[in-house]
Design a protein around this motif. Structure first.
Motif, short mmCIF file in Angstrom:
data_model
loop_
_atom_site.label_atom_id
_atom_site.label_comp_id
_atom_site.label_asym_id
_atom_site.label_seq_id
_atom_site.Cartn_x
_atom_site.Cartn_y
_atom_site.Cartn_z
N THR A 172 53.90 -45.63 34.28
CA THR A 172 52.80 -44.49 34.33
C THR A 172 52.35 -44.28 32.82
O THR A 172 53.00 -44.14 31.91
N SER A 207 49.91 -41.90 30.40
CA SER A 207 49.43 -40.67 30.52
C SER A 207 48.91 -39.97 29.34
O SER A 207 49.18 -40.79 28.23
N CYS A 245 48.89 -34.51 27.78
CA CYS A 245 50.07 -33.83 28.41
C CYS A 245 50.14 -32.72 27.31
O CYS A 245 50.28 -33.00 26.12
N ASP A 262 52.69 -32.92 23.88
CA ASP A 262 52.71 -34.13 23.21
C ASP A 262 52.03 -34.48 22.00
O ASP A 262 51.06 -34.75 21.96
N TYR A 266 45.31 -40.20 38.62
CA TYR A 266 45.34 -38.61 38.86
C TYR A 266 44.66 -37.87 37.84
O TYR A 266 45.63 -37.51 36.83
N ARG A 272 38.86 -39.64 32.44
CA ARG A 272 38.99 -38.31 31.67
C ARG A 272 37.72 -37.76 30.91
O ARG A 272 37.01 -38.78 30.89
N HIS A 307 43.65 -33.97 30.69
CA HIS A 307 45.05 -34.74 31.18
C HIS A 307 44.86 -35.50 32.23
O HIS A 307 44.33 -35.09 33.28
N VAL A 346 46.91 -38.97 34.38
CA VAL A 346 48.12 -39.88 34.62
C VAL A 346 47.47 -41.07 35.70
O VAL A 346 46.72 -40.81 36.37
N THR A 357 49.33 -44.49 37.47
CA THR A 357 50.40 -45.47 37.94
C THR A 357 49.99 -46.64 37.99
O THR A 357 48.98 -46.83 38.61
#
Length: 199
Positions: free
Chosen positions: A82, A84, A87, A90, A120, A173, A179, A181, A183
């Motif tokens: 994954t 990311s 976040c 972070d 996502y 993004r 944010h 994500v 996979t």
């Protein structure tokens, strides 16, 4: 480095598990790690997975290098991970954002990869148009394999596949929706790939 607002950190992370289909799995995993220059990323391994964090270019470079070194053993390897970014909270390890841009792993060995990915875009109400746009981009790049439930199939040479994934990760993004994500699941050196390799 200035303090970053919640959710705006440019740190990219990749948590993954590597599964060599051999009783020599420890040797394959440790060998791939040893052969990869990971000095440009923050990295931690536990008994389940490994996480690498830092600049986007370095994270994707290290992820590809580890995968490629494991694949070069010739054994069937599966990878699940994954990516990311953005976040909230972070920021630990942000010293790696000061690393030079030069990529440290430059192995150009060809290697067929069959994979699947899912995007996502967090908090983006228009998320489906983002996903469709990146699937269309995969088709334009010649790495799209097939549509499926809950993911899209991507295949081809490992360098083309990782280039597409990094590009999709960048383009999916925005300043308004930071944010994201993504996979990724990969299968390499599987007997079922015979006849599917692009020459």
């Amino acid at each position: 480095m200035n303090e970053l607002q919640c959710g705006t950190s440019p740190i990219v992370g990749f948590r993954f598990s590597l599964h060599p289909m051999t009783d020599r799995f420890v040797e394959v995993i440790k060998g791939a790690m040893k052969e990869t220059d990971t000095s440009a990323v923050w990295m931690h391994t536990d008994d389940v997975s490994t996480v690498i964090r830092g600049k986007q270019a370095h994270v994707f470079n290290v992820a590809k290098a580890i995968t490629l070194h494991a694949a070069k053993t010739g054994v069937h390897v599966a990878l699940n991970g994954t990516f990311s970014v953005g976040c909230p909270g972070d920021s630990a390890g942000d010293v790696y954002l000061d690393m030079p841009d030069e990529l440290l792993n430059q192995d150009e060995t060809k290697q067929y990869v069959s994979s699947q990915f899912a995007l996502y875009p967090m908090n983006n109400p228009d998320y489906m148009s983002v996903i469709y746009r990146e699937v269309d981009r995969a088709k334009e790049r010649g790495v799209f394999n097939e549509s499926m439930h809950y993911a899209s199939g991507i295949h081809g040479d490992i360098h083309d596949v990782f280039d597409f994934y990094e590009e999709a990760f960048e383009n999916a993004r925005s300043d308004a929706h930071r944010h994201l994500v993504m996979t990724v699941s990969m299968s390499i050196n599987s007997p079922s790939h015979e006849g599917s390799v692009k020459r």
